[in-house]
Design a protein around this motif. Structure first.
Motif, PDB file in Angstrom:
ATOM      1  N   ALA A  88       9.112  30.408 155.585  1.00 43.06           N
ATOM      2  CA  ALA A  88       7.793  30.910 155.184  1.00 43.06           C
ATOM      3  C   ALA A  88       7.824  31.452 153.760  1.00 43.06           C
ATOM      4  CB  ALA A  88       7.331  31.988 156.156  1.00 43.06           C
ATOM      5  N   PHE A  89       6.780  31.163 153.010  1.00 44.10           N
ATOM      6  CA  PHE A  89       6.601  31.613 151.626  1.00 44.10           C
ATOM      7  C   PHE A  89       7.663  31.058 150.689  1.00 44.10           C
ATOM      8  CE2 PHE A  89       5.114  35.093 154.430  1.00 44.10           C
ATOM      9  CZ  PHE A  89       3.752  34.899 154.248  1.00 44.10           C
ATOM     10  N   ASN A  90       8.055  29.796 150.909  1.00 44.17           N
ATOM     11  CA  ASN A  90       9.051  29.181 150.036  1.00 44.17           C
ATOM     12  C   ASN A  90       8.952  27.657 150.157  1.00 44.17           C
ATOM     13  OD1 ASN A  90      11.138  28.835 148.277  1.00 44.17           O
ATOM     14  ND2 ASN A  90      12.748  29.400 149.712  1.00 44.17           N
ATOM     15  N   GLY A  91       8.507  27.002 149.108  1.00 42.88           N
ATOM     16  CA  GLY A  91       8.520  25.543 149.073  1.00 42.88           C
ATOM     17  C   GLY A  91       7.299  24.862 149.667  1.00 42.88           C
ATOM     18  N   HIS A  92       7.513  23.618 150.139  1.00 41.69           N
ATOM     19  CA  HIS A  92       6.438  22.765 150.656  1.00 41.69           C
ATOM     20  C   HIS A  92       5.868  23.311 151.963  1.00 41.69           C
ATOM     21  CE1 HIS A  92       7.423  19.495 147.854  1.00 41.69           C
ATOM     22  NE2 HIS A  92       8.687  19.813 148.077  1.00 41.69           N
ATOM     23  N   HIS A  93       4.541  23.155 152.133  1.00 35.40           N
ATOM     24  CA  HIS A  93       3.913  23.522 153.402  1.00 35.40           C
ATOM     25  C   HIS A  93       2.743  22.596 153.712  1.00 35.40           C
ATOM     26  CE1 HIS A  93       0.601  25.576 151.252  1.00 35.40           C
ATOM     27  NE2 HIS A  93       1.531  26.136 150.506  1.00 35.40           N
ATOM     28  N   PHE A  94       2.520  22.404 155.020  1.00 35.00           N
ATOM     29  CA  PHE A  94       1.403  21.618 155.531  1.00 35.00           C
ATOM     30  C   PHE A  94       0.561  22.535 156.397  1.00 35.00           C
ATOM     31  CE2 PHE A  94       4.815  18.651 154.719  1.00 35.00           C
ATOM     32  CZ  PHE A  94       4.165  17.630 154.044  1.00 35.00           C
ATOM     33  N   TYR A 131       2.477  23.896 147.868  1.00 33.06           N
ATOM     34  CA  TYR A 131       3.824  24.302 147.471  1.00 33.06           C
ATOM     35  C   TYR A 131       3.767  25.752 147.022  1.00 33.06           C
ATOM     36  CZ  TYR A 131       8.564  23.974 145.722  1.00 33.06           C
ATOM     37  OH  TYR A 131       9.922  24.152 145.545  1.00 33.06           O
ATOM     38  N   TYR A 132       4.667  26.568 147.560  1.00 36.61           N
ATOM     39  CA  TYR A 132       4.755  27.979 147.207  1.00 36.61           C
ATOM     40  C   TYR A 132       5.914  28.159 146.231  1.00 36.61           C
ATOM     41  CZ  TYR A 132       4.633  33.050 147.778  1.00 36.61           C
ATOM     42  OH  TYR A 132       4.517  34.395 147.555  1.00 36.61           O
ATOM     43  N   PHE A 133       5.595  28.592 145.010  1.00 40.18           N
ATOM     44  CA  PHE A 133       6.611  28.862 143.984  1.00 40.18           C
ATOM     45  C   PHE A 133       6.980  30.336 144.062  1.00 40.18           C
ATOM     46  CE2 PHE A 133       4.097  25.351 142.386  1.00 40.18           C
ATOM     47  CZ  PHE A 133       5.060  24.470 141.944  1.00 40.18           C
ATOM     48  N   GLY A 140       4.628  35.450 143.656  1.00 43.09           N
ATOM     49  CA  GLY A 140       4.698  34.004 143.800  1.00 43.09           C
ATOM     50  C   GLY A 140       3.391  33.348 143.402  1.00 43.09           C
ATOM     51  N   ILE A 141       3.417  32.034 143.312  1.00 44.55           N
ATOM     52  CA  ILE A 141       2.222  31.236 143.046  1.00 44.55           C
ATOM     53  C   ILE A 141       2.138  30.184 144.141  1.00 44.55           C
ATOM     54  CG2 ILE A 141       1.098  29.611 141.475  1.00 44.55           C
ATOM     55  CD1 ILE A 141       2.429  31.126 139.174  1.00 44.55           C
ATOM     56  N   ASP A 142       1.002  30.137 144.806  1.00 40.42           N
ATOM     57  CA  ASP A 142       0.791  29.186 145.894  1.00 40.42           C
ATOM     58  C   ASP A 142      -0.235  28.151 145.450  1.00 40.42           C
ATOM     59  OD1 ASP A 142       0.850  27.947 148.354  1.00 40.42           O
ATOM     60  OD2 ASP A 142      -0.543  29.356 149.275  1.00 40.42           O
ATOM     61  N   VAL A 171      -2.385  33.533 142.902  1.00 42.01           N
ATOM     62  CA  VAL A 171      -1.357  34.501 142.523  1.00 42.01           C
ATOM     63  C   VAL A 171      -1.114  35.358 143.751  1.00 42.01           C
ATOM     64  CG1 VAL A 171      -0.821  36.433 140.999  1.00 42.01           C
ATOM     65  CG2 VAL A 171      -2.159  34.482 140.143  1.00 42.01           C
ATOM     66  N   CYS A 172       0.151  35.498 144.150  1.00 38.18           N
ATOM     67  CA  CYS A 172       0.499  36.121 145.430  1.00 38.18           C
ATOM     68  C   CYS A 172       1.410  37.337 145.236  1.00 38.18           C
ATOM     69  CB  CYS A 172       1.221  35.123 146.327  1.00 38.18           C
ATOM     70  SG  CYS A 172       0.383  33.556 146.491  1.00 38.18           S
ATOM     71  N   TYR A 173       1.192  38.347 146.055  1.00 37.41           N
ATOM     72  CA  TYR A 173       2.084  39.503 146.120  1.00 37.41           C
ATOM     73  C   TYR A 173       2.537  39.665 147.559  1.00 37.41           C
ATOM     74  CZ  TYR A 173       4.063  44.115 145.647  1.00 37.41           C
ATOM     75  OH  TYR A 173       4.928  45.182 145.644  1.00 37.41           O
TER      76      TYR A 173
END
Length: 175
Positions: A88-94, A131-133, A140-142, A171-173
């Motif tokens: 969760a909160f890292n990389g590719h997501h569907f 994608y979650y950077f 992070g940036i989603d 923009v994510c916190y």
């Protein structure tokens, strides 16, 4: 507007009492160009699964055109379940999402061109990819795009099928 305010307060209340979960608060930067503000909270419910609740309201519209009445004016709410390939909160997501919305005076929905002077109500379902950077421990940036379809209701035409789409650069916190 009161409903959106209540939704945002509820999201923050849930975020503060859910210490067993990881929570990310986010804001979509792409909606700012339309005069809208979107706030969301995404909660980790399993190592690779999350649930996102988002609300958006248009505060002002820079796209107003007095001649044909097309302008954005309204609110929307989205609930989405996401599966991350890594964690969760890292990389590719569907994901899969459900959306309800209400727009005034055409609502900026180009597919319903006959309804330029109507109020529009929308209920839709769709799928998304993103994608979650991860920038550091907290920030992070989603990015997320989605497509779907649903029913739209206008005062002059009644209910009809409409395609829907989503695009986010948030923009994510993370707490």
């Amino acid at each position: 507007m009161k409903k959106l305010f209540a939704l945002v307060l509820s999201l923050f209340a849930v975020a503060t009492i859910s210490n067993a979960q990881v929570c990310t608060l986010k804001s979509n930067a792409l909606t700012l160009g339309t005069g809208s503000v979107q706030l969301a909270a995404e909660f980790s419910v399993a190592p690779q699964w999350t649930v996102e609740l988002a609300g958006m309201a248009t505060l002002f519209s820079p796209w107003k055109n007095v001649g044909n009445g097309l302008y954005l004016n309204g609110w929307s709410a989205v609930a989405e379940g996401r599966y991350y390939l890594c964690k969760a909160f890292n990389g590719h997501h569907f994901g899969a999402f459900g959306q309800i919305a209400r727009y005034g005076k055409g609502g900026g929905l180009p597919i319903i061109v006959e309804s330029v002077h109507d109020n529009v109500k929308v209920a839709a379902l769709g799928v998304s990819y993103g994608y979650y950077f991860k920038l550091n421990t907290y920030w992070g940036i989603d990015t997320n795009i989605g497509i779907g379809g649903g029913l739209g209701d206008t005062e002059s035409m009644g209910w009809k099928f409409i395609p829907t789409g989503r695009a986010e650069v948030s923009v994510c916190y993370k707490f």
